[in-house]
Design a protein around this motif. Structure first.
Motif, PDB file in Angstrom:
ATOM      1  N   PRO A 179      -3.414  17.474  -3.375  1.00  0.00           N
ATOM      2  CA  PRO A 179      -4.799  17.605  -2.887  1.00  0.00           C
ATOM      3  C   PRO A 179      -5.817  16.899  -3.771  1.00  0.00           C
ATOM      4  CG  PRO A 179      -3.664  19.722  -2.855  1.00  0.00           C
ATOM      5  CD  PRO A 179      -2.772  18.791  -3.599  1.00  0.00           C
ATOM      6  N   GLU A 180      -5.532  16.785  -5.059  1.00  0.00           N
ATOM      7  CA  GLU A 180      -6.482  16.142  -5.967  1.00  0.00           C
ATOM      8  C   GLU A 180      -6.623  14.656  -5.695  1.00  0.00           C
ATOM      9  OE1 GLU A 180      -2.434  15.780  -7.790  1.00  0.00           O
ATOM     10  OE2 GLU A 180      -3.599  17.340  -6.774  1.00  0.00           O
ATOM     11  N   LEU A 181      -5.697  14.081  -4.907  1.00  0.00           N
ATOM     12  CA  LEU A 181      -5.728  12.649  -4.587  1.00  0.00           C
ATOM     13  C   LEU A 181      -6.098  12.393  -3.131  1.00  0.00           C
ATOM     14  CD1 LEU A 181      -2.449  11.564  -6.421  1.00  0.00           C
ATOM     15  CD2 LEU A 181      -4.794  11.320  -7.251  1.00  0.00           C
ATOM     16  N   SER A 182      -6.557  13.406  -2.428  1.00  0.00           N
ATOM     17  CA  SER A 182      -6.765  13.284  -0.984  1.00  0.00           C
ATOM     18  C   SER A 182      -7.781  12.207  -0.617  1.00  0.00           C
ATOM     19  CB  SER A 182      -7.214  14.635  -0.405  1.00  0.00           C
ATOM     20  OG  SER A 182      -8.415  15.065  -1.028  1.00  0.00           O
ATOM     21  N   SER A 183      -8.829  12.047  -1.406  1.00  0.00           N
ATOM     22  CA  SER A 183      -9.862  11.066  -1.069  1.00  0.00           C
ATOM     23  C   SER A 183      -9.461   9.641  -1.437  1.00  0.00           C
ATOM     24  CB  SER A 183     -11.174  11.425  -1.766  1.00  0.00           C
ATOM     25  OG  SER A 183     -11.015  11.424  -3.164  1.00  0.00           O
ATOM     26  N   LEU A 184      -8.489   9.474  -2.328  1.00  0.00           N
ATOM     27  CA  LEU A 184      -8.085   8.149  -2.792  1.00  0.00           C
ATOM     28  C   LEU A 184      -6.759   7.680  -2.211  1.00  0.00           C
ATOM     29  CD1 LEU A 184      -8.951   8.554  -6.588  1.00  0.00           C
ATOM     30  CD2 LEU A 184     -10.324   7.418  -4.846  1.00  0.00           C
ATOM     31  N   SER A 185      -6.014   8.582  -1.589  1.00  0.00           N
ATOM     32  CA  SER A 185      -4.666   8.237  -1.139  1.00  0.00           C
ATOM     33  C   SER A 185      -4.665   7.115  -0.110  1.00  0.00           C
ATOM     34  CB  SER A 185      -3.982   9.471  -0.559  1.00  0.00           C
ATOM     35  OG  SER A 185      -4.699   9.983   0.557  1.00  0.00           O
ATOM     36  N   PHE A 186      -5.749   6.951   0.627  1.00  0.00           N
ATOM     37  CA  PHE A 186      -5.821   5.877   1.617  1.00  0.00           C
ATOM     38  C   PHE A 186      -5.626   4.511   0.967  1.00  0.00           C
ATOM     39  CE2 PHE A 186      -8.402   2.640   3.755  1.00  0.00           C
ATOM     40  CZ  PHE A 186      -7.813   2.640   5.008  1.00  0.00           C
ATOM     41  N   ILE A 187      -6.020   4.367  -0.294  1.00  0.00           N
ATOM     42  CA  ILE A 187      -5.951   3.075  -0.970  1.00  0.00           C
ATOM     43  C   ILE A 187      -4.564   2.818  -1.548  1.00  0.00           C
ATOM     44  CG2 ILE A 187      -6.978   1.646  -2.786  1.00  0.00           C
ATOM     45  CD1 ILE A 187      -9.480   3.320  -2.573  1.00  0.00           C
ATOM     46  N   PHE A 188      -3.981   3.808  -2.217  1.00  0.00           N
ATOM     47  CA  PHE A 188      -2.750   3.570  -2.965  1.00  0.00           C
ATOM     48  C   PHE A 188      -1.484   4.025  -2.254  1.00  0.00           C
ATOM     49  CE2 PHE A 188      -4.086   7.836  -4.412  1.00  0.00           C
ATOM     50  CZ  PHE A 188      -2.938   8.559  -4.123  1.00  0.00           C
ATOM     51  N   ARG A 189      -1.582   4.618  -1.075  1.00  0.00           N
ATOM     52  CA  ARG A 189      -0.423   5.272  -0.466  1.00  0.00           C
ATOM     53  C   ARG A 189       0.717   4.316  -0.163  1.00  0.00           C
ATOM     54  NH1 ARG A 189      -3.613   3.674   3.529  1.00  0.00           N
ATOM     55  NH2 ARG A 189      -2.743   3.248   5.602  1.00  0.00           N
ATOM     56  N   LEU A 190       0.449   3.041  -0.017  1.00  0.00           N
ATOM     57  CA  LEU A 190       1.504   2.079   0.314  1.00  0.00           C
ATOM     58  C   LEU A 190       2.281   1.610  -0.905  1.00  0.00           C
ATOM     59  CD1 LEU A 190      -0.367  -0.195   2.882  1.00  0.00           C
ATOM     60  CD2 LEU A 190       1.165   1.725   3.362  1.00  0.00           C
ATOM     61  N   TYR A 191       1.794   1.926  -2.100  1.00  0.00           N
ATOM     62  CA  TYR A 191       2.367   1.352  -3.311  1.00  0.00           C
ATOM     63  C   TYR A 191       3.113   2.403  -4.127  1.00  0.00           C
ATOM     64  CZ  TYR A 191      -0.804  -2.318  -1.963  1.00  0.00           C
ATOM     65  OH  TYR A 191      -1.452  -3.284  -1.251  1.00  0.00           O
ATOM     66  N   SER A 192       4.106   1.955  -4.876  1.00  0.00           N
ATOM     67  CA  SER A 192       4.904   2.865  -5.693  1.00  0.00           C
ATOM     68  C   SER A 192       4.087   3.367  -6.865  1.00  0.00           C
ATOM     69  CB  SER A 192       6.169   2.160  -6.183  1.00  0.00           C
ATOM     70  OG  SER A 192       5.836   1.070  -7.025  1.00  0.00           O
ATOM     71  N   ARG A 193       4.634   4.343  -7.558  1.00  0.00           N
ATOM     72  CA  ARG A 193       3.896   4.997  -8.633  1.00  0.00           C
ATOM     73  C   ARG A 193       3.437   4.015  -9.705  1.00  0.00           C
ATOM     74  NH1 ARG A 193       8.602   7.972  -8.293  1.00  0.00           N
ATOM     75  NH2 ARG A 193       8.469   9.883  -7.072  1.00  0.00           N
ATOM     76  N   ARG A 194       4.348   3.179 -10.155  1.00  0.00           N
ATOM     77  CA  ARG A 194       4.039   2.283 -11.274  1.00  0.00           C
ATOM     78  C   ARG A 194       3.093   1.165 -10.884  1.00  0.00           C
ATOM     79  NH1 ARG A 194       9.457   0.008 -13.480  1.00  0.00           N
ATOM     80  NH2 ARG A 194       7.951  -1.146 -14.744  1.00  0.00           N
ATOM     81  N   TYR A 195       3.076   0.806  -9.605  1.00  0.00           N
ATOM     82  CA  TYR A 195       2.334  -0.377  -9.175  1.00  0.00           C
ATOM     83  C   TYR A 195       1.120  -0.040  -8.316  1.00  0.00           C
ATOM     84  CZ  TYR A 195       6.646  -2.526 -10.782  1.00  0.00           C
ATOM     85  OH  TYR A 195       7.721  -2.907 -11.544  1.00  0.00           O
ATOM     86  N   TRP A 196       0.475   1.082  -8.582  1.00  0.00           N
ATOM     87  CA  TRP A 196      -0.712   1.446  -7.808  1.00  0.00           C
ATOM     88  C   TRP A 196      -1.842   0.437  -7.991  1.00  0.00           C
ATOM     89  CZ3 TRP A 196      -5.010   1.946 -10.803  1.00  0.00           C
ATOM     90  CH2 TRP A 196      -4.834   2.233 -12.159  1.00  0.00           C
ATOM     91  N   ARG A 197      -1.831  -0.318  -9.093  1.00  0.00           N
ATOM     92  CA  ARG A 197      -2.879  -1.316  -9.328  1.00  0.00           C
ATOM     93  C   ARG A 197      -2.855  -2.427  -8.284  1.00  0.00           C
ATOM     94  NH1 ARG A 197      -0.630   0.340 -13.951  1.00  0.00           N
ATOM     95  NH2 ARG A 197      -1.946   1.115 -15.646  1.00  0.00           N
TER      96      ARG A 197
END
Length: 331
Positions: free
Chosen positions: A131-149
């Motif tokens: 839940p703490e990432l709910s507002s940002l997940s739209f941006i990073f959801r397609l990428y793996s943990r290490r490569y969210w950048r």
């Protein structure tokens, strides 16, 4: 400035809500939809801004005495505005201010927001995280943990292939083609070598679509060459436009077919480490322990990157964190 005003008003409202209900600002629904709005309007708005740099020059003819008046440059987006004088200086000042707000500012803000939550993003066990990432997940959801950048890297790619092309266009059409070709080549190579997406299918899809972008750039370059040939009075022995269209079409079909053949056939699966869920080797043992089959890739790169899934497919619905058992199996 309309979207900026909306974001400011929504942020103030969410801030007041967070203070009153003792909540967190970034968990608000309003912040989430503001981020989505900025994400979608950024390329278009940036293109409108960058288009202001383009000018067209016109011959002003002769005066009543027969003397040549020279030429005058006007903005390509509005031919009623001269590319000189105080009004033009004010417009350019406003354009640079909007560049600082949208292409530079919005991209930087999105990166900072992700950076402040990097530990939660890197430790998530599903695409969207908790839940703490709910507002940002739209941006990073397609990428793996290490490569969210790479979520920000992809935003930069979109800007370099859209709005920046309009700004580069003032240096000539050849510069535009070279810019588009090199940017496309660099990002296709990055996707090919890194494999930054959450699962294998997204890596393959991004790689193929990047190749299609390069094909489009080459097609536009060939069209420009054909136009110059016609202006010079040179004609090909055959209908070059029709021949080029068929070559590009057949080449695109062959590209798609090659991807499916080398990455999704049983032979490719054997090279990648398993067929129909049968694991082989160290990576296959890990896959068998989690009860999931790995996507097949035939290249050395595929064996290293595109064959892995961050979380077994059966446990990853993309919306919620898996249970304790799923968390123990994450890779």
């Amino acid at each position: 400035l309309g979207p900026v005003c909306i974001v400011i008003l929504v942020t103030l409202g969410e801030w007041a809500r967070a203070l009153y209900y003792k909540g967190h600002l970034l968990r608000g629904v309003g912040i989430k939809y503001c981020i989505m709005m900025l994400f979608f309007i950024l390329p278009t708005t940036s293109s409108i801004i960058m288009a202001t740099f383009a000018t067209k020059e016109f011959d002003m003819g002769v005066d009543e005495n027969g003397e040549h008046l020279g030429s005058e440059a006007f903005l390509a987006v509005d031919l009623s505005i001269k590319a000189s004088g105080e009004r033009y200086k004010f417009i350019m000042f406003y354009v640079w201010a909007m560049i600082a707000v949208y292409p530079v500012g919005v991209t930087s803000i999105l990166f900072v927001l992700l950076w402040t939550r990097r530990h939660e993003i890197e430790g998530r066990a599903s695409r969207r995280g908790g839940p703490e990432l709910s507002s940002l997940s739209f941006i990073f959801r397609l990428y793996s943990r290490r490569y969210w950048r790479y979520a920000i890297v992809d935003i930069v790619r979109r800007l370099l292939l859209t709005s920046t092309l309009l700004a580069v266009g003032v240096f000539g059409l050849r510069i535009v083609f070279i810019w588009a070709m090199m940017v496309s080549f660099v990002f296709v190579t990055v996707t090919r070598e890194q494999g930054q997406y959450w699962d294998a299918s997204s890596d393959v899809l991004a790689y193929v679509l990047g190749q299609f972008v390069m094909i489009c750039v080459v097609a536009l370059l060939v069209q420009e060459v054909s136009r110059l040939q016609r202006e010079a009075g040179e004609e090909d022995a055959v209908n070059s436009d029709q021949a080029i269209a068929w070559i590009l079409l057949i080449g695109s079909v062959l590209l798609i077919g090659a991807v499916f053949y080398f990455h999704y056939t049983p032979e490719a699966a054997k090279k990648a480490g398993g067929v129909d869920g049968e694991p082989s080797g160290e990576s296959g043992a890990k896959s068998g322990a989690s009860g999931s089959s790995q996507p097949a890739r035939g290249s050395a790169f595929g064996q290293q990157n595109m064959t892995r899934r961050i979380v077994p497919l059966i446990e990853d619905d993309g919306e919620k964190e898996p249970g304790a058992a799923g968390g123990a199996q994450k890779g």
